[in-house]
Scaffold this motif. Structure first.
Motif, PDB file in Angstrom:
ATOM      1  N   LEU A  52      45.870  50.027  57.158  1.00 18.00           N
ATOM      2  CA  LEU A  52      44.925  48.959  56.810  1.00 18.00           C
ATOM      3  C   LEU A  52      43.959  49.426  55.727  1.00 18.00           C
ATOM      4  CD1 LEU A  52      43.799  46.092  57.341  1.00 18.00           C
ATOM      5  CD2 LEU A  52      42.288  47.105  59.062  1.00 18.00           C
ATOM      6  N   GLU A  55      45.858  49.327  52.503  1.00 19.93           N
ATOM      7  CA  GLU A  55      46.125  47.954  52.034  1.00 19.93           C
ATOM      8  C   GLU A  55      44.867  47.271  51.510  1.00 19.93           C
ATOM      9  OE1 GLU A  55      48.828  46.376  51.409  1.00 19.93           O
ATOM     10  OE2 GLU A  55      50.180  47.894  52.194  1.00 19.93           O
ATOM     11  N   THR A  56      43.713  47.629  52.036  1.00 17.49           N
ATOM     12  CA  THR A  56      42.457  47.024  51.596  1.00 17.49           C
ATOM     13  C   THR A  56      41.797  47.832  50.482  1.00 17.49           C
ATOM     14  OG1 THR A  56      41.421  48.175  53.449  1.00 17.49           O
ATOM     15  CG2 THR A  56      41.895  45.843  53.768  1.00 17.49           C
ATOM     16  N   ASN A  58      40.513  50.689  50.698  1.00 13.40           N
ATOM     17  CA  ASN A  58      39.402  51.513  51.169  1.00 13.40           C
ATOM     18  C   ASN A  58      39.730  53.001  51.089  1.00 13.40           C
ATOM     19  OD1 ASN A  58      37.542  49.482  51.961  1.00 13.40           O
ATOM     20  ND2 ASN A  58      38.736  49.098  53.809  1.00 13.40           N
ATOM     21  N   TYR A  92      51.243  32.131  51.452  1.00 20.53           N
ATOM     22  CA  TYR A  92      49.864  31.796  51.041  1.00 20.53           C
ATOM     23  C   TYR A  92      49.825  31.551  49.537  1.00 20.53           C
ATOM     24  CZ  TYR A  92      47.316  32.586  55.409  1.00 20.53           C
ATOM     25  OH  TYR A  92      46.804  32.467  56.683  1.00 20.53           O
ATOM     26  N   TRP A 236      46.772  47.554  44.008  1.00 17.80           N
ATOM     27  CA  TRP A 236      45.501  46.998  43.548  1.00 17.80           C
ATOM     28  C   TRP A 236      45.381  47.133  42.042  1.00 17.80           C
ATOM     29  CZ3 TRP A 236      42.541  43.821  46.198  1.00 17.80           C
ATOM     30  CH2 TRP A 236      42.710  43.784  47.586  1.00 17.80           C
ATOM     31  N   ARG A 247      43.316  33.933  41.523  1.00 16.68           N
ATOM     32  CA  ARG A 247      43.620  34.405  42.883  1.00 16.68           C
ATOM     33  C   ARG A 247      44.657  35.515  42.800  1.00 16.68           C
ATOM     34  NH1 ARG A 247      43.238  31.247  47.735  1.00 16.68           N
ATOM     35  NH2 ARG A 247      44.585  32.810  48.690  1.00 16.68           N
ATOM     36  N   SER A 248      44.418  36.570  43.549  1.00 20.06           N
ATOM     37  CA  SER A 248      45.339  37.698  43.567  1.00 20.06           C
ATOM     38  C   SER A 248      46.026  37.786  44.917  1.00 20.06           C
ATOM     39  CB  SER A 248      44.580  39.000  43.312  1.00 20.06           C
ATOM     40  OG  SER A 248      44.174  39.056  41.965  1.00 20.06           O
ATOM     41  N   LYS A 250      48.145  40.425  47.145  1.00 17.22           N
ATOM     42  CA  LYS A 250      48.545  41.820  47.324  1.00 17.22           C
ATOM     43  C   LYS A 250      49.628  41.876  48.397  1.00 17.22           C
ATOM     44  CE  LYS A 250      48.039  46.427  47.960  1.00 17.22           C
ATOM     45  NZ  LYS A 250      49.293  46.607  48.751  1.00 17.22           N
TER      46      LYS A 250
ATOM     47  N   GLU B  55      42.323  40.290  55.822  1.00 20.34           N
ATOM     48  CA  GLU B  55      41.610  41.520  55.429  1.00 20.34           C
ATOM     49  C   GLU B  55      41.844  41.873  53.955  1.00 20.34           C
ATOM     50  OE1 GLU B  55      39.305  43.218  56.819  1.00 20.34           O
ATOM     51  OE2 GLU B  55      39.342  42.156  58.710  1.00 20.34           O
ATOM     52  N   THR B  56      43.009  41.511  53.428  1.00 18.84           N
ATOM     53  CA  THR B  56      43.317  41.811  52.027  1.00 18.84           C
ATOM     54  C   THR B  56      42.926  40.655  51.099  1.00 18.84           C
ATOM     55  OG1 THR B  56      45.557  41.055  52.509  1.00 18.84           O
ATOM     56  CG2 THR B  56      45.220  43.429  52.470  1.00 18.84           C
ATOM     57  N   ASN B  57      42.325  39.621  51.669  1.00 21.52           N
ATOM     58  CA  ASN B  57      41.884  38.433  50.925  1.00 21.52           C
ATOM     59  C   ASN B  57      43.045  37.609  50.392  1.00 21.52           C
ATOM     60  OD1 ASN B  57      39.697  36.843  50.341  1.00 21.52           O
ATOM     61  ND2 ASN B  57      39.248  37.789  48.366  1.00 21.52           N
ATOM     62  N   GLY B  60      42.812  33.731  51.520  1.00 25.24           N
ATOM     63  CA  GLY B  60      41.785  32.860  50.963  1.00 25.24           C
ATOM     64  C   GLY B  60      40.797  32.447  52.036  1.00 25.24           C
ATOM     65  N   TRP B 236      34.806  39.916  51.434  1.00 25.01           N
ATOM     66  CA  TRP B 236      35.115  40.169  50.021  1.00 25.01           C
ATOM     67  C   TRP B 236      33.993  39.649  49.128  1.00 25.01           C
ATOM     68  CZ3 TRP B 236      38.532  43.513  48.320  1.00 25.01           C
ATOM     69  CH2 TRP B 236      39.533  43.919  49.211  1.00 25.01           C
ATOM     70  N   GLN B 240      33.080  41.523  45.676  1.00 27.51           N
ATOM     71  CA  GLN B 240      33.680  41.060  44.422  1.00 27.51           C
ATOM     72  C   GLN B 240      32.699  40.250  43.585  1.00 27.51           C
ATOM     73  OE1 GLN B 240      37.294  39.114  45.764  1.00 27.51           O
ATOM     74  NE2 GLN B 240      38.487  40.943  45.229  1.00 27.51           N
ATOM     75  N   ARG B 247      33.053  51.883  43.810  1.00 30.62           N
ATOM     76  CA  ARG B 247      34.011  51.813  44.923  1.00 30.62           C
ATOM     77  C   ARG B 247      33.482  50.860  45.977  1.00 30.62           C
ATOM     78  NH1 ARG B 247      37.660  56.033  46.452  1.00 30.62           N
ATOM     79  NH2 ARG B 247      37.906  54.955  48.430  1.00 30.62           N
ATOM     80  N   SER B 248      34.372  50.017  46.469  1.00 35.47           N
ATOM     81  CA  SER B 248      34.001  49.065  47.508  1.00 35.47           C
ATOM     82  C   SER B 248      34.673  49.422  48.814  1.00 35.47           C
ATOM     83  CB  SER B 248      34.422  47.653  47.094  1.00 35.47           C
ATOM     84  OG  SER B 248      33.597  47.195  46.041  1.00 35.47           O
ATOM     85  N   PHE B 249      33.946  49.253  49.899  1.00 37.29           N
ATOM     86  CA  PHE B 249      34.494  49.541  51.224  1.00 37.29           C
ATOM     87  C   PHE B 249      34.383  48.296  52.095  1.00 37.29           C
ATOM     88  CE2 PHE B 249      33.437  53.499  49.232  1.00 37.29           C
ATOM     89  CZ  PHE B 249      34.556  54.274  49.492  1.00 37.29           C
ATOM     90  N   LYS B 250      35.544  47.742  52.403  1.00 36.18           N
ATOM     91  CA  LYS B 250      35.628  46.506  53.174  1.00 36.18           C
ATOM     92  C   LYS B 250      35.854  46.854  54.637  1.00 36.18           C
ATOM     93  CE  LYS B 250      37.048  42.195  54.306  1.00 36.18           C
ATOM     94  NZ  LYS B 250      36.955  42.384  55.769  1.00 36.18           N
TER      95      LYS B 250
END
Lengths: 259, 259
Positions: A52, A55-56, A58, A92, A236, A247-248, A250, B55-57, B60, B236, B240, B247-250
């Protein structure tokens, strides 16, 4: 960033150990009956957390799948969950694409990465232990020029749906310009037709990070008047940077990371 | 975007049905012995895919947890995996922070969201079925003004580590300016001290999306000469937009989505 495989693995072991020591749910179980099952559970749980985190984005950059998680990654891929995760992302994307109002001037674009996005190199990575070995440029190119990578079913469905809806398809890959014809043939053999352009790394793109190279290419496309409504990639670095899509999407890839 | 709860749920049912019909792993099992266990497995698998997509957006915007997945979300949160996922993100953040070269001029910043990032409202969401009910502003504010949300242990560790390393801490929340004192008190009661500033939604921020409002606030901070090395949030929209962190930490949050 964890750019060295050894430090990445070391870090993961520390994390695993700390998680067992600190996580009350795990440590209480561990102290009452530290059975093999419990041990397996905490490895499974930590590998799920690692996946996870990757994938995110992090986890940042990593070179190989942590050795303790290779089996978990294999089970994820061969057990159906990878495919299910993949399919749902593609659905999606289709649902979003159907809601986009197209300009009708041919300038409504969707950008696709190729490897692990349109084409699956799973056969190649399976032979190399599902990401447990560091990326080998020479070996991968030997596989790629054979041009026998199949499509991901979900991506082919998405691709065809986008074509039907009237999107302009732009393919943007980290593969080298020298692989243009073999890549195009592989794509057609896998069922992909009618892309607007296939962008590969040229002379001036050597040494650039994927994020930089792909952002520059998208930027050129945007300057030509295209609107990038959507983008699909397994990294990413396919999706972030500048000139990003509205919109992305992943798609999962637990086997390797490209910065 | 799936901005309506009904369409989101409908979509999820279609996805689930299609997944069962199309996924060979599931359909072959389903045709040989369509037991309750199999049915459960496919729901579990689809809910896992939904959670990853969220979690990966990729999923949406959504309003409520799909009804079929409420139990799965509850199990995820109460069974320890949520905590493990959370801890590992915080540890990746600490490992990254330790590698950042600080300027030593006090301008090295880290931005934190508050709800579901520094403070846990799990007690509140538990009473409301773990995200199965749509967000209710009035109800949430009634809970928030009580000021009794505890810290996430992992976030408190990260926060303290960042303070020790010399980062300037900036708190950026979607909470309203009217909740400044109760929020600050709750934070201190939970163990957080020494932030540089606490940014809340003012009069001019009403009606803005979280992404817009938070980007604007970060932008002001950057214009003051701060370098935002890292940012932690459960949404997100915390991470974003523009003026984003290096660096971003979700951190995970399967209970609600804020655009």
């Amino acid at each position: 960033m964890f750019s060295r495989s050894s430090s990445s693995i070391t870090f993961f072991f520390i994390v695993s150990l700390l998680a067992v020591l600190i996580n009350p749910a795990i440590s209480s179980r561990a102290s009452s009956s530290f059975t093999k099952h419990t041990q397996h559970s905490s490895i499974a749980s930590n590998c799920e957390s690692w996946r996870l985190a990757s994938e995110t984005n992090n986890a940042g950059s990593w070179k190989v799948v942590p050795s303790r998680c290779v089996n978990s990654v294999k089970n994820y891929i061969t057990g159906g969950q990878f495919e299910n995760d993949y399919n749902i992302v593609a659905r999606y994307a289709i649902a979003y694409a159907k809601r986009v109002k197209l300009g009708g001037d041919g300038k409504d674009a969707w950008v696709f990465d190729i490897d692990e996005t349109l084409l699956s190199n799973l056969e190649y990575y399976k032979a190399l232990g599902y990401g447990s070995e560091p990326y080998d440029d020479t070996k991968f190119n030997e596989w790629a020029v054979q041009g026998k990578a199949p499509a991901f079913d979900a991506s082919l469905k998405l691709y065809k749906a986008l074509k039907r809806l009237g999107f302009t398809i732009i393919l943007l890959t980290g593969r080298d310009e020298s692989q243009r014809s073999v890549t195009a043939k592989n794509l057609r053999d896998a069922g992909y037709f009618g892309w607007n352009r296939l962008l590969l790394r040229g002379k001036n793109d050597q040494g650039k990070t994927a994020t930089q190279y792909k952002s520059e290419q998208r930027s050129k496309v945007v300057k030509e008047g295209y609107k990038i409504h959507g983008s699909t990639g397994d990294q990413w670095s396919d999706l972030q940077g500048f000139a990003v899509a509205a919109r992305s999407f992943k798609v999962p890839n637990p086997m390797y990371y490209i910065a």
